[in-house]
Design a protein around this motif. Structure first.
Motif, PDB file in Angstrom:
ATOM      1  N   PRO A   9       0.792  -1.244  -0.054  1.00  0.00           N
ATOM      2  CA  PRO A   9       0.043  -0.177   0.115  1.00  0.00           C
ATOM      3  C   PRO A   9       0.787   1.445  -0.181  1.00  0.00           C
ATOM      4  N   HIS A  10       2.145   1.385   0.582  1.00  0.00           N
ATOM      5  CA  HIS A  10       2.801   2.634   0.727  1.00  0.00           C
ATOM      6  C   HIS A  10       4.111   2.510  -0.637  1.00  0.00           C
ATOM      7  N   GLY A  11       4.114   1.583  -1.423  1.00  0.00           N
ATOM      8  CA  GLY A  11       5.110   1.470  -2.197  1.00  0.00           C
ATOM      9  C   GLY A  11       6.397   1.229  -1.735  1.00  0.00           C
ATOM     10  N   PHE A  12       6.620   0.375  -0.869  1.00  0.00           N
ATOM     11  CA  PHE A  12       8.058  -0.087  -0.195  1.00  0.00           C
ATOM     12  C   PHE A  12       8.603  -1.067  -0.987  1.00  0.00           C
ATOM     13  N   GLU A 197       1.820 -12.155   6.472  1.00  0.00           N
ATOM     14  CA  GLU A 197       3.130 -12.371   5.813  1.00  0.00           C
ATOM     15  C   GLU A 197       3.492 -11.178   4.998  1.00  0.00           C
ATOM     16  N   ARG A 198       2.770 -10.796   4.096  1.00  0.00           N
ATOM     17  CA  ARG A 198       3.012  -9.528   3.250  1.00  0.00           C
ATOM     18  C   ARG A 198       3.436  -8.359   3.923  1.00  0.00           C
ATOM     19  N   LEU A 199       3.007  -8.199   5.099  1.00  0.00           N
ATOM     20  CA  LEU A 199       2.952  -6.966   5.877  1.00  0.00           C
ATOM     21  C   LEU A 199       4.230  -7.115   6.962  1.00  0.00           C
ATOM     22  N   LYS A 200       5.060  -8.227   6.672  1.00  0.00           N
ATOM     23  CA  LYS A 200       6.269  -8.316   7.748  1.00  0.00           C
ATOM     24  C   LYS A 200       7.273  -7.259   7.294  1.00  0.00           C
ATOM     25  N   ARG A 201       7.952  -6.664   8.466  1.00  0.00           N
ATOM     26  CA  ARG A 201       8.844  -5.710   8.217  1.00  0.00           C
ATOM     27  C   ARG A 201      10.092  -6.430   7.193  1.00  0.00           C
ATOM     28  N   SER A 202      10.507  -7.573   7.356  1.00  0.00           N
ATOM     29  CA  SER A 202      11.750  -8.099   6.871  1.00  0.00           C
ATOM     30  C   SER A 202      11.404  -8.090   5.297  1.00  0.00           C
ATOM     31  N   LEU A 207      10.997   0.185   3.516  1.00  0.00           N
ATOM     32  CA  LEU A 207      10.592   0.860   4.727  1.00  0.00           C
ATOM     33  C   LEU A 207      11.696   1.752   5.440  1.00  0.00           C
ATOM     34  N   ILE A 208      12.970   1.270   5.190  1.00  0.00           N
ATOM     35  CA  ILE A 208      14.153   1.909   5.571  1.00  0.00           C
ATOM     36  C   ILE A 208      14.018   3.399   5.237  1.00  0.00           C
ATOM     37  N   GLY A 209      14.001   3.811   4.038  1.00  0.00           N
ATOM     38  CA  GLY A 209      13.818   4.909   3.350  1.00  0.00           C
ATOM     39  C   GLY A 209      12.746   5.687   3.929  1.00  0.00           C
TER      40      GLY A 209
END
Length: 217
Positions: A9-12, A197-202, A207-209
């Motif tokens: 959703p946020h283009g990560f 699982e799609r939303l896992k941070r890894s 997300l870092i940027g």
């Protein structure tokens, strides 16, 4: 119609999920896989290659890639499979090129493979692999379902039952284990696992940027 969230959703630039469904024959895996593909536009099916003969109603390249034993052996030698195994006197394998192409298109990939294939895939792809094992409510119910199909001789059904017991013994090599005593409830559980699982941070390197920019705003 069920709500299907945007998988990124946020283009990560989320890394794709390699989503494995395994179960003994008759436990409902194929039904759940078909429903999941219909409900999830961003999910594509990995089509296995096999040396078994094509069956009435099947399509080459849709149900399986039907190839000769010699061709299969050559692909093994060329390391062209992500995983492969012998199942009921025939060979089955996942062509590496098609999976890589699907991931490059931004798709998640669904695998209908057994515990051996799931183990091989995990050894190669590690944290991108999510393994879900589906159990029948009982072996008696599994036998009833196989009998009700009316597609296999009794000796084949017996072999499937023996294989089911062996497969069930590998439940602890999976990330999730579900009991399919209600197909609707089991499907919803599988879909929930995929969404989480799609939303896992890894899996969201972008997300870092975003966090860095967030600190500047």
């Amino acid at each position: 119609m069920a709500f299907t969230p945007d998988p990124d959703p946020h283009g990560f630039h989320r890394r794709g999920v390699l989503f494995v469904l395994s179960s003994p024959s008759g436990a409902g895996k194929s039904t759940i896989a078909r429903r999941l593909l219909a409900a999830e536009p961003n999910l594509g099916m990995s089509v296995s290659a096999t040396t078994r003969p094509i069956r009435p109603g099947e399509q080459d390249g849709v149900d399986y890639h039907f190839i000769s034993t010699d061709r299969f052996k050559q692909m093994v030698a060329d390391q062209a499979f992500l995983e492969w195994a012998h199942v009921f006197d025939h060979r089955y394998g996942t062509p590496k090129a098609q999976v890589e192409a699907m991931l490059a298109r931004g798709q998640d990939v669904l695998f209908d493979i057994d515990w051996q294939g799931a183990q091989q895939l995990f050894q190669l792809k590690g944290g991108d692999v999510v393994r879900v094992f589906i159990l029948p409510p009982s072996m008696r119910e599994l036998r009833r379902r196989l009998d009700a199909r009316g597609t296999d001789a009794q000796d084949v059904i017996q072999r499937r039952m023996e294989r089911a017991e062996r497969e069930a013994s590998h439940w602890d090599s999976y990330d999730y284990v579900l009991v399919n005593d209600d197909i609707e409830a089991c499907f919803e559980q599988v879909q929930t696992i995929l969404h989480a699982e799609r939303l896992k941070r890894s899996r969201q390197p972008g997300l870092i940027g975003f966090i860095r920019e967030l600190g500047k705003s």
